[in-house]
Design an enzyme around this catalytic site. Structure first.
Site, short mmCIF file in Angstrom:
data_model
loop_
_atom_site.label_atom_id
_atom_site.label_comp_id
_atom_site.label_asym_id
_atom_site.label_seq_id
_atom_site.Cartn_x
_atom_site.Cartn_y
_atom_site.Cartn_z
N ASP A 35 0.82 -1.22 0.00
CA ASP A 35 0.00 0.00 0.00
C ASP A 35 0.86 1.27 0.00
OD1 ASP A 35 0.99 -0.40 2.48
OD2 ASP A 35 -0.87 0.00 3.57
N HIS A 235 19.84 6.34 -21.99
CA HIS A 235 19.08 6.62 -20.77
C HIS A 235 19.64 5.87 -19.57
CE1 HIS A 235 15.30 8.03 -23.18
NE2 HIS A 235 16.27 8.92 -23.17
N ASP A 252 22.50 14.78 -17.78
CA ASP A 252 21.23 15.07 -18.45
C ASP A 252 20.17 15.09 -17.36
OD1 ASP A 252 18.84 15.14 -19.81
OD2 ASP A 252 19.40 13.62 -21.29
N ASP A 263 15.01 20.77 -19.52
CA ASP A 263 15.70 19.51 -19.84
C ASP A 263 17.07 19.84 -20.41
OD1 ASP A 263 16.42 17.01 -20.73
OD2 ASP A 263 14.86 16.86 -22.27
N HIS A 343 19.07 9.37 -32.35
CA HIS A 343 17.79 10.01 -31.99
C HIS A 343 17.65 11.35 -32.71
CE1 HIS A 343 20.02 12.64 -29.20
NE2 HIS A 343 20.60 11.56 -28.72
N HIS A 347 12.82 17.70 -29.19
CA HIS A 347 11.46 17.30 -28.81
C HIS A 347 10.78 18.53 -28.22
CE1 HIS A 347 12.68 16.97 -24.55
NE2 HIS A 347 13.73 16.29 -24.95
N HIS A 354 8.89 15.20 -22.74
CA HIS A 354 8.67 15.00 -24.18
C HIS A 354 7.22 15.41 -24.41
CE1 HIS A 354 12.00 11.70 -24.03
NE2 HIS A 354 12.48 12.92 -23.94
N GLU A 378 19.40 18.94 -29.04
CA GLU A 378 20.30 18.04 -28.32
C GLU A 378 21.02 17.05 -29.23
OE1 GLU A 378 18.28 15.17 -25.73
OE2 GLU A 378 16.38 16.11 -26.22
N TYR A 382 27.51 8.98 -29.85
CA TYR A 382 27.77 7.89 -28.89
C TYR A 382 28.60 6.80 -29.54
CZ TYR A 382 23.43 10.09 -27.27
OH TYR A 382 22.46 10.99 -26.91
N ARG A 403 26.62 14.60 -25.36
CA ARG A 403 25.35 15.23 -25.78
C ARG A 403 25.34 16.63 -25.19
NH1 ARG A 403 22.20 11.33 -24.29
NH2 ARG A 403 21.47 12.04 -22.25
N GLU A 405 22.60 19.71 -24.71
CA GLU A 405 21.16 19.96 -24.89
C GLU A 405 20.74 21.30 -24.32
OE1 GLU A 405 18.60 17.27 -22.67
OE2 GLU A 405 16.94 17.70 -24.01
MN MN Z 1 15.77 16.00 -23.92
#
Ligand code: MN
Length: 425
Positions: A35, A235, A252, A263, A343, A347, A354, A378, A382, A403, A405
């Site tokens: 719970d 990720h 990130d 972001d 990618h 976005h 997103h 971004e 990689y 990256r 961004e």
């Molecule tokens: Mn992003």
């Protein structure tokens, strides 16, 4: 305050065709185990249209043949026994007062309402039938709508994203605040990381948590604190490894403030100095980031053109380093660059990290960036050892993930970059 939500509903009603309806469900309480509840976060569209933070609720708008409409709210009733454990429930009466929606029913009656009313043999029902809460209820409503010969059942995002994709001034202020909290945290923590203040990724995580929580903000998503080759996992969220002095660190981190996300990603050398392979890749990604931003500033730039510009820089850079061994055109055509940049560059950003909104128009052309749109830029490269095992990449590049961004707001004249975080080496 509640006027904001009322105005949005008014705009939604204007978009809704006659003899159609739209149903938006709240979020459902999620449980970690037994719970023990996860902290509740309202469904973004339900929040956008009602400003109510209650679970077990729904908004139904029905537009009749003569363009008259009904707004109906479903929510849970007050309950002393529950409220002693989990606190305040708004209840039907106060929910009605706050939203100024006159017809308010119990959430438990939603299914019966669909069963016993003629809304389902309307032309269109806008409804997020694939959402990931209230699975049984969603299935049931879909079933009833089909049984009653609703002519078309359309994902509600088609309608709501038309509103949500253009941000109001009120929303822009909140996103700016979110970006400011996030930038401050990044600046402070980057400085600390470069001075080797932390030994483990989770210590960096802790510092971000502190800086967000003391501003009444929180994470927009599980942060990515990725040192060394962890940065080549898109990720990576384990955030539990020891950080080594000459490794890169990819940060990130999304901040959510009053429901609105920013972001940001920066990649830094932990020892304040890049080695030559790291520097070569960093320079390409930075160039792609800058070129993509310049493109976004242009009048009538499309979201696809921003991506194209970033891809162009990345292909050029990888050819110069002889990582791509073909002509530019061939790399573009065969998409061989996608082994390293898999990618999109952007976005939408807003209530969701997103955010809702399509990237193309109905005729399949790319969306033109318009005043009030908020989006990320971004680009990244990689070199994941596992993913690239069959590819020939000089050893010194393996494990690198970079990256950069930023968050941009399209304005009448150009764009505003909300995330200026210069990296001083
Ligand atoms: Mn992003």
């Amino acid at each position: 305050m509640n006027k904001i939500y009322k105005n949005r509903r008014k705009k939604l009603i204007d978009l809704l065709e006659s003899e159609s309806s739209i149903l938006i469900l709240s979020n459902q309480t999620q449980y970690k185990n037994s719970d023990i509840e996860y902290r509740f976060r309202q469904d973004s569209s339900f929040w956008y249209l009602t400003g109510l933070n209650e679970n077990d609720s729904a908004l139904l708008i029905i537009k009749h043949k003569n363009n008259d409409y009904d707004e109906i709210l479903f929510t849970k009733a007050r309950n002393k026994n529950k409220e002693i454990w989990t606190g305040h429930i708004l209840g039907l009466e106060r929910a009605s007062e706050y939203t100024e929606i006159k017809k308010v029913y119990r959430f438990n009656d939603l299914e019966d309402f669909f069963e016993n009313n003629n809304i389902c043999n309307f032309k269109k029902l806008y409804f997020d039938f694939a959402g990931n809460s209230y699975l049984d209820l969603r299935k049931k409503i879909l079933q009833i709508a089909k049984q009653k010969r609703c002519q078309e059942i359309i994902n509600s995002e088609y309608l709501i994203s038309e509103l949500r994709i253009i941000k109001e001034d009120y929303e822009i202020d909140l996103i700016k605040k979110s970006a400011k909290i996030n930038c401050n945290a990044h600046k402070t923590i980057i400085e600390m990381c470069m001075n080797n203040n932390f030994k483990y990724e989770y210590q960096v995580y802790a510092e971000f948590s502190k800086m967000f929580l003391k501003e009444n903000a929180n994470y927009a998503y599980e942060p990515i604190i990725a040192s060394g080759k962890n940065a080549s996992i898109l990720h990576y969220v384990a955030n539990n490894q020891e950080m080594k002095k000459n490794d890169l660190l990819l940060l990130d981190v999304g901040c959510e403030y009053e429901y609105y996300a920013s972001d940001i990603t920066r990649t830094i050398p932990l020892g304040k100095k890049f080695n030559s392979a790291q520097k070569a890749i960093y320079d390409i990604v930075l160039k792609a980031n800058i070129a993509a931003k310049e493109q976004a500033f242009k009048l009538n730039a499309t979201i696809q053109s921003v991506h194209d510009v970033a891809v162009k820089e990345i292909i050029k850079g990888l050819i110069d380093l002889k990582i791509l061994k073909t002509s530019f055109d061939e790399a573009l055509e065969t998409k061989s660059y996608m082994k390293f940049f898999m990618h999109k560059t952007s976005h939408w950003l807003g209530l969701d990290t997103h955010d809702v909104g399509f990237y193309t128009e109905k005729d399949n052309s790319s969306k033109i960036l318009k005043t009030g749109m908020l989006f990320t830029i971004e680009p990244a490269i990689y070199f994941n050892e596992f993913y690239l095992e069959d590819y020939e990449v000089p050893k010194e590049f393996l494990g690198i993930g970079i990256r950069i961004e930023d968050n941009l707001l399209k304005t009448d004249s150009a764009c505003e970059v909300l995330t200026e975080i210069p990296i001083k080496l």
